[in-house]
Design a protein around this motif. Structure first.
Motif, PDB file in Angstrom:
ATOM      1  N   ILE A 171       8.985  42.447  41.187  1.00  0.00           N
ATOM      2  CA  ILE A 171       9.037  43.364  42.324  1.00  0.00           C
ATOM      3  C   ILE A 171       9.718  42.696  43.510  1.00  0.00           C
ATOM      4  O   ILE A 171      10.593  43.254  44.147  1.00  0.00           O
ATOM      5  N   ARG A 194      14.876  49.640  46.567  1.00  0.00           N
ATOM      6  CA  ARG A 194      13.685  50.090  45.836  1.00  0.00           C
ATOM      7  C   ARG A 194      13.766  51.589  45.579  1.00  0.00           C
ATOM      8  O   ARG A 194      14.648  52.257  46.100  1.00  0.00           O
ATOM      9  N   ARG A 210      10.273  54.369  48.919  1.00  0.00           N
ATOM     10  CA  ARG A 210       9.742  53.034  49.131  1.00  0.00           C
ATOM     11  C   ARG A 210      10.778  52.079  49.726  1.00  0.00           C
ATOM     12  O   ARG A 210      10.432  51.030  50.237  1.00  0.00           O
ATOM     13  N   ASN A 268       3.826  50.222  49.968  1.00  0.00           N
ATOM     14  CA  ASN A 268       4.041  48.809  49.649  1.00  0.00           C
ATOM     15  C   ASN A 268       2.827  48.152  49.006  1.00  0.00           C
ATOM     16  O   ASN A 268       2.691  46.934  49.045  1.00  0.00           O
ATOM     17  N   TRP A 269       1.959  48.975  48.394  1.00  0.00           N
ATOM     18  CA  TRP A 269       0.793  48.398  47.742  1.00  0.00           C
ATOM     19  C   TRP A 269       1.183  47.435  46.636  1.00  0.00           C
ATOM     20  O   TRP A 269       0.470  46.486  46.322  1.00  0.00           O
ATOM     21  N   ASP A 270       2.333  47.673  46.013  1.00  0.00           N
ATOM     22  CA  ASP A 270       2.733  46.815  44.908  1.00  0.00           C
ATOM     23  C   ASP A 270       3.149  45.427  45.405  1.00  0.00           C
ATOM     24  O   ASP A 270       3.156  44.459  44.639  1.00  0.00           O
ATOM     25  N   TYR A 271       3.503  45.313  46.674  1.00  0.00           N
ATOM     26  CA  TYR A 271       3.775  43.999  47.267  1.00  0.00           C
ATOM     27  C   TYR A 271       2.482  43.295  47.661  1.00  0.00           C
ATOM     28  O   TYR A 271       2.308  42.108  47.446  1.00  0.00           O
ATOM     29  N   TRP A 278      -3.610  45.997  45.631  1.00  0.00           N
ATOM     30  CA  TRP A 278      -4.449  47.183  45.806  1.00  0.00           C
ATOM     31  C   TRP A 278      -5.541  46.983  46.840  1.00  0.00           C
ATOM     32  O   TRP A 278      -5.986  47.940  47.480  1.00  0.00           O
TER      33      TRP A 278
END
Length: 351
Positions: free
Chosen positions: A18, A72, A76, A321-324, A327
């Motif tokens: 990511i 992205r 996002r 941006n939760w994936d950065y 969670w």
């Protein structure tokens, strides 16, 4: 040790990522060598966030190296190349007009940015001057500093009235600040249908109230976009130097003021402040701003509404941006706290 690769796997194939973390040493040899800044002593990571920020030191000076996100998926994406070039144009304009801001440095070939082919895609790299002084943050604000902060934001507004750029940039409008955030918030509230419905109702009510404003009479132009009480340093001469114009763009100037009001109001849930303390800092900021630049009645009426607009954008920033960040950044505790803010503000200003 036994190999973790299974039969048929190619050990030379890069696994998708990511966001990679670039090697400081490689940045020295591959990126910073393109700048005429003297003998490089050190490059070290300061923060791994939306953008990665590195502190660059030479024998005589310090600099800030910013590595932007790679492109992205829609909804996002943080910044395009055009967005970044607009920001750099703005900073150079401010510098020419006498504002104290951190500015981009040109490479030996005269360009203002380079690119790095990271595993996740191409990332833009820009070197900035270092803003020397005592870093400001919302918890450090006092009425005196808030007034100075307001005067400096007014100065930025004043000297960017004639700013133009050949590069396109997002606008700080309802689509950017409200509609797009709602798209990234919704999937994360599927297990809280009542909260999502409440949020949608608040968004629609906010739109209705904004639509009642005489929009054409609001002051519009270039905004810092993130002057929430930080993103500045205080020099020995009691002058503020602003940096981090990554959220800058064209929009309502009242929104730029609302960002500070929002930042101070968050002090109640983050720092244990009371209403009196928040209003004291906000009043000092507003008085400082008005010393340098006038505001119309409609602009003043819009500010409380734009505080809510800012908080919707803030929710969208996190949910996109939760994936950065993981969670845990947007768990139920996060939504509990942030939805309380919106409901309380709506009760005070919308209902």
């Amino acid at each position: 040790m036994r190999s973790t690769f299974h039969k048929g796997e190619n050990a030379s194939t890069l696994f998708p990522v990511i966001q990679s973390l670039l090697s400081p040493q490689a940045l020295i040899t591959e990126v910073l060598s393109n700048y005429d800044i003297g003998n490089l002593v050190e490059c070290k990571l300061l923060s791994h966030n939306l953008n990665d920020t590195y502190l660059v030191s030479t024998n005589n000076y310090q600099y800030i190296l910013r590595v932007s996100q790679a492109p992205r998926p829609a909804g996002r994406t943080w910044r395009s190349v055009s967005d970044i070039l607009y920001e750099l144009d703005l900073l150079l304009h401010l510098k020419r007009k006498g504002a104290s801001v951190a500015v981009p440095l040109a490479r030996r070939d005269g360009t203002l940015f380079g690119t790095v082919n990271a595993p996740e895609g191409q990332r833009v790299v820009v070197l900035f001057t270092y803003a020397s002084g005592e870093p400001l943050a919302p918890p450090k604000q006092t009425p005196l500093l808030s007034a100075l902060y307001g005067r400096t934001v007014a100065e930025i507004h004043e000297i960017t009235d004639d700013f133009v750029s050949a590069h396109s940039r997002f606008h700080l409008d309802l689509a950017f600040l409200l509609d797009t955030p709602l798209q990234t918030i919704q999937p994360l509230l599927t297990h809280r249908a009542n909260d999502w419905n409440d949020l949608l109702q608040l968004a629609n009510l906010l739109k209705e109230r904004i639509a009642r404003l005489p929009i054409q009479r609001l002051d519009q132009g270039t905004c810092h976009g993130d002057a929430q009480g930080g993103n500045a340093v205080l020099s020995v001469g009691k002058m503020l130097t602003f940096f981090d114009f990554d959220v800058s763009g064209s929009g309502w100037r009242a929104y730029d003021l609302a960002v500070f009001y929002w930042g101070m109001t968050l002090g109640k849930s983050r720092l244990g402040w009371d209403n009196e303390q928040v209003e004291r800092l906000w009043t000092a900021y507003l008085e400082g701003y008005l010393e340098r630049r006038n505001l119309s009645g409609p602009d003043l009426q819009a500010i409380p509404l734009f505080v809510m607009l800012r908080h919707f954008w803030f929710l969208g920033l996190h949910t996109a941006n939760w994936d950065y960040w993981g969670w845990e950044e947007i768990n139920d505790r996060f939504f509990d706290r942030e939805l309380v803010f919106l409901r309380e503000w709506a009760t005070q200003w919308l209902e």
